[in-house]
Scaffold this active site. Structure first.
Site, PDB file in Angstrom:
ATOM      1  CG  HIS A  61      38.114  43.322  32.840  1.00  0.00           C
ATOM      2  ND1 HIS A  61      36.985  43.734  31.928  1.00  0.00           N
ATOM      3  CD2 HIS A  61      37.456  43.266  34.058  1.00  0.00           C
ATOM      4  CE1 HIS A  61      35.716  43.956  32.574  1.00  0.00           C
ATOM      5  NE2 HIS A  61      35.910  43.839  33.719  1.00  0.00           N
ATOM      6  CG  HIS A  86      36.190  47.396  37.911  1.00  0.00           C
ATOM      7  ND1 HIS A  86      37.223  47.546  36.912  1.00  0.00           N
ATOM      8  CD2 HIS A  86      35.518  46.670  37.651  1.00  0.00           C
ATOM      9  CE1 HIS A  86      36.890  46.613  36.214  1.00  0.00           C
ATOM     10  NE2 HIS A  86      35.862  46.149  36.422  1.00  0.00           N
ATOM     11  CG  ASP A  87      36.227  43.364  38.560  1.00  0.00           C
ATOM     12  OD1 ASP A  87      35.165  43.576  39.149  1.00  0.00           O
ATOM     13  OD2 ASP A  87      36.423  43.090  37.536  1.00  0.00           O
ATOM     14  CD  GLU A  90      32.452  41.130  42.149  1.00  0.00           C
ATOM     15  OE1 GLU A  90      31.648  39.838  41.758  1.00  0.00           O
ATOM     16  OE2 GLU A  90      32.862  41.763  41.530  1.00  0.00           O
ATOM     17  CG  ASP A  91      37.001  39.108  41.257  1.00  0.00           C
ATOM     18  OD1 ASP A  91      35.894  38.945  41.752  1.00  0.00           O
ATOM     19  OD2 ASP A  91      37.008  39.674  40.145  1.00  0.00           O
ATOM     20  CG  ASP A 153      32.934  46.137  34.413  1.00  0.00           C
ATOM     21  OD1 ASP A 153      33.725  45.529  33.963  1.00  0.00           O
ATOM     22  OD2 ASP A 153      32.016  45.664  35.537  1.00  0.00           O
TER      23      ASP A 153
END
Length: 739
Positions: A61, A86-87, A90-91, A153
């Site tokens: 992704h 970008h993630d 957050e993850d 995204d």
């Protein structure tokens, strides 16, 4: 077996990485490649144990998003690195501080902006969602690239929506049509906008989508042959002129065909311009315009053009930076065909939007359309008066609206959204000009303030230092800038009227032997069933509270029996004292009106959100149940607005005591010098009275006049009639009861 799968997966990931570098729109230096490789390694390691719902490695992704950012949007190494990461925050356990240490503050800032957007709950109502969009747009203050990466995204999420449950597919697709597609459109990413719209339609209206797709496939051979016929004719003519060009034939997007079917109320077969030809030519900058019109001449030598459908965005580029010449011609078999003429530079700007726009920008001091738009957006974001839902609605309108180009009296060109009025134009010049607008002339002719402008109009604004906006002005404008300014001025005016009302109330109560004090104000607020002292003073100021009502209050106050009971309940009343002294004007919302003309129509309140008077609402025209009224933050609002925009009708609760009414006065008297001046002065000196029409005539010394005025209530009208009677020479003033 599992080892082989991992090995295969890692090979596929490395293949994707190589392709990412290969397809980058911008030329990457060795330093850029190092930065991207480092981001790739960090993100791959951080996501190594994560899987998507489809079962594939999660890291596919971020790479897919980075590829869209690099190739389709055309951003550089910093944005590509941020897209890969970008993630991560957050993850995974990695923090923004870690990213700043590993990379640089700019990459960290972009990742932080993207993380803030993602932190909003997945299930939320519309007002929460609207607030989220507002927060997302606030990142424009820091860097527009945050939004561009977010759009990439969203595009990849839409491309991989198949694995989601049905209800989530519809929710995400509706949200995409509601905000992301218009945003991509406004930033000049037309290719991405088309993809987002087509995918949005695929999940919100699957039957219609599949029907259009299958019909396009069925007619593909015929369409290709038709495009080839026209292309062959044009190629021969362009080759004869020794032009360097390419011709592309392409079908219109599925969503644009769907929109045409809906707007024209026709089936697929009746939509004629289902495809377009694009001629992209090579040119030096100073020859671009000349060659575009030369191609126009060649095309129209062979095919008859429709003059009303010629669009010249080379002389006046769109505020997105888009430049092209669009010609609609009558092709073989009596079909209309759109031909788009662009230079290679214009084509790049049309495909890449923001990135190409800045690549070609020659460092001029003049704000580009996009920069000017971003500045206006920031101004709107900083407006504390507007709630999130209104903001998103206004913002959406400014995103998707087509543009018109109009002229000032000196010949300067101005861009406004389609549907803008002459009053919008006044506010676009300057807020102070807007506030003082007394009248407008379009092409030399006096027009109403709500006159809708067309491209090519020349507008002159007539101002007066005595002019003030009225509540009706909010219905005369369409741009959020004008609406915000009018609301601010109206709030200031309300407070001024309230101050005058307080003085009037003090005098009137003095006649009734009552001194205005805090306790008396509290009693009056409760007596008139109002909420704040500002409500009370404002209503006295506009004449909505009459002398008899104050006498009734005084009689009640002197009644000892009532006072006995009042003392018993005083404690509960005094608890509201804090609220009573708030500087807020409350409306007693008791009437629902629809559309710009505020029509009173039959309606039902929807059971899904149970709106009550005062809620922000909209009407939805149902097939069998007439108009159903929904709250703007109803759970179904986004879906209704995304899928059935043509069935949405504007609605609002109003205070019937604030409603304005038309009254016609008949005046007779002796015709004396200067009588007309005195008459209009008396009317204009009366606050809250507007003249709608005036007709005066004199015959053998006798004066007759008919004046239509707009007033809020009977008290104001009586006061006006009394003041007119005091004018020397006026014999009689009567009210006529006719339309």
């Amino acid at each position: 077996m599992l080892e082989i799968d991992f090995e295969k997966e890692n090979k596929a990931i490395l293949q994707e990485y190589k392709e990412l570098l290969r397809i980058s729109y911008q030329t990457l230096s060795p330093e850029d490649k190092k930065l991207i490789r480092k981001a790739f390694d960090v993100a791959m390691d951080a996501h190594k144990d994560q899987r998507r719902k489809s079962g594939e490695a999660y890291f596919f992704h971020p790479i897919a998003v980075a590829k869209i950012v690099a190739s389709e949007i055309g951003l550089g190494a910093t944005a590509i690195a941020a897209a890969l990461l970008h993630d991560v925050v957050e993850d995974t356990p990695i923090t923004i501080e870690d990213i700043e240490k590993m990379f640089n503050p700019k990459v960290a800032q972009l990742v932080e902006g993207l993380t803030k957007i993602s932190k909003v709950q997945k299930e939320m109502n519309v007002s929460m969602q609207a607030e989220n969009f507002r927060k997302m747009l606030l990142t424009l203050h820091d860097d527009v690239r945050v939004i561009l990466i977010k759009i990439a995204d969203r595009l990849h999420n839409m491309q991989t929506l198949d694995t989601m449950e049905d209800f989530k597919q519809v929710k995400i697709a509706s949200e995409t049509l509601y905000i992301y597609a218009p945003l991509a459109h406004r930033l000049g990413l037309y290719k991405i906008k088309n993809k987002l719209e087509d995918l949005g339609l695929k999940y919100t209206e699957p039957e219609i989508y599949n029907d259009i797709v299958s019909k396009l496939k069925e007619t593909k051979e015929e369409q290709d042959a038709y495009i080839k016929d026209i292309s062959d004719v044009l190629k021969k003519a362009l080759d004869d002129e020794k032009m360097d060009y390419i011709i592309k034939g392409r079908p219109k997007s599925i969503y644009s065909i769907y929109r045409k079917m809906k707007a024209q109320g026709v089936g697929f077969d009746e939509v004629y311009d289902k495809f377009a030809l694009r001629i992209v030519y090579k040119s030096s900058p100073h020859e671009e315009k000349f060659l575009a019109w030369k191609i126009y001449s060649i095309v129209t030598d062979h095919y008859r053009p429709s003059p009303s459908r010629l669009r010249d965005w080379i002389s006046s580029p769109k505020t997105t930076g888009y430049e092209a010449l669009h010609i609609t011609v009558m092709g073989p078999k009596g079909r209309w065909v759109e031909v788009q003429v662009r230079s290679e530079r214009m084509d790049e700007i049309a495909e890449k939007g923001y990135a190409a726009h800045y690549k070609y920008k020659q460092g001029g001091s003049e704000d580009s359309g996009l920069d000017a738009w971003l500045n206006l957006l920031k101004e709107a974001l900083e407006n504390p008066e507007m709630n999130a839902v209104d903001f998103v609605e206004d913002f959406k309108m400014n995103l998707y609206s087509k543009e018109i180009f109009v002229f000032t009296p000196k010949g300067e060109i101005k861009s406004l959204p389609k549907g803008a009025t002459s009053l919008d134009f006044a506010f676009s010049i300057h807020s102070e000009v807007g506030i003082r607008t007394r009248g407008t002339r379009v092409n030399g002719k006096l027009v109403p303030l709500n006159h809708e402008l067309k491209s090519g109009d020349q507008i002159e604004i007539i101002t007066s230092q005595y002019q003030k906006p009225t509540i009706n002005w909010l219905d005369y404008v369409t741009t959020s800038r004008a609406k915000n300014k009018i609301k601010n001025v109206l709030n200031e005016n309300t407070k001024k009227i309230a101050e005058e009302g307080k003085e009037i109330l003090t005098r009137k109560l003095k006649h009734l032997k009552i001194t205005l004090s805090e306790s008396v104000v509290n009693e009056l607020v409760n007596f008139f069933k109002l909420k704040t002292s500002l409500d009370l003073f404002y209503r006295v100021g506009i004449g909505a509270i009459e002398n008899q009502q104050l006498k009734d209050y005084a009689a009640q106050k002197s009644n000892t029996f009532i006072n006995f009971f009042k003392s018993k309940i005083k404690r509960s009343a005094s608890t509201a004292n804090e609220d009573i002294h708030k500087q807020v004007l409350n409306n007693n919302y008791d009437m629902l009106v629809f559309g710009a003309d505020q029509d009173k129509l039959d309606y039902k309140l929807s059971s899904c959100c149970n709106p009550i008077p005062g809620d922000e609402v909209f009407g939805f025209i149902t097939i069998n149940e007439g108009i159903k009224v929904h709250k703007k933050d109803c759970p179904n609002a986004i879906s209704l607005q995304s899928n059935y925009a043509y069935r949405i009708i504007m609605a609002k609760w109003i205070d019937s005591s604030q409603q304005e009414f038309k009254a016609i006065l008949h005046i007779t008297g002796m015709d004396t010098m200067g009588l007309t001046n005195k008459l209009t002065k008396v009317i204009s000196d009366n606050m809250n009275v507007n003249i709608q029409s005036i007709s005066l005539s004199g015959d053998a010394g006798i004066f007759n006049g008919q004046i239509a005025v707009i007033v809020q209530n009977n008290t104001i009208l009586k006061r006006l009639m009394d003041n007119i009677k005091k004018i020397d020479g006026i014999e009689k003033v009567t009210r006529e009861y006719k339309n």
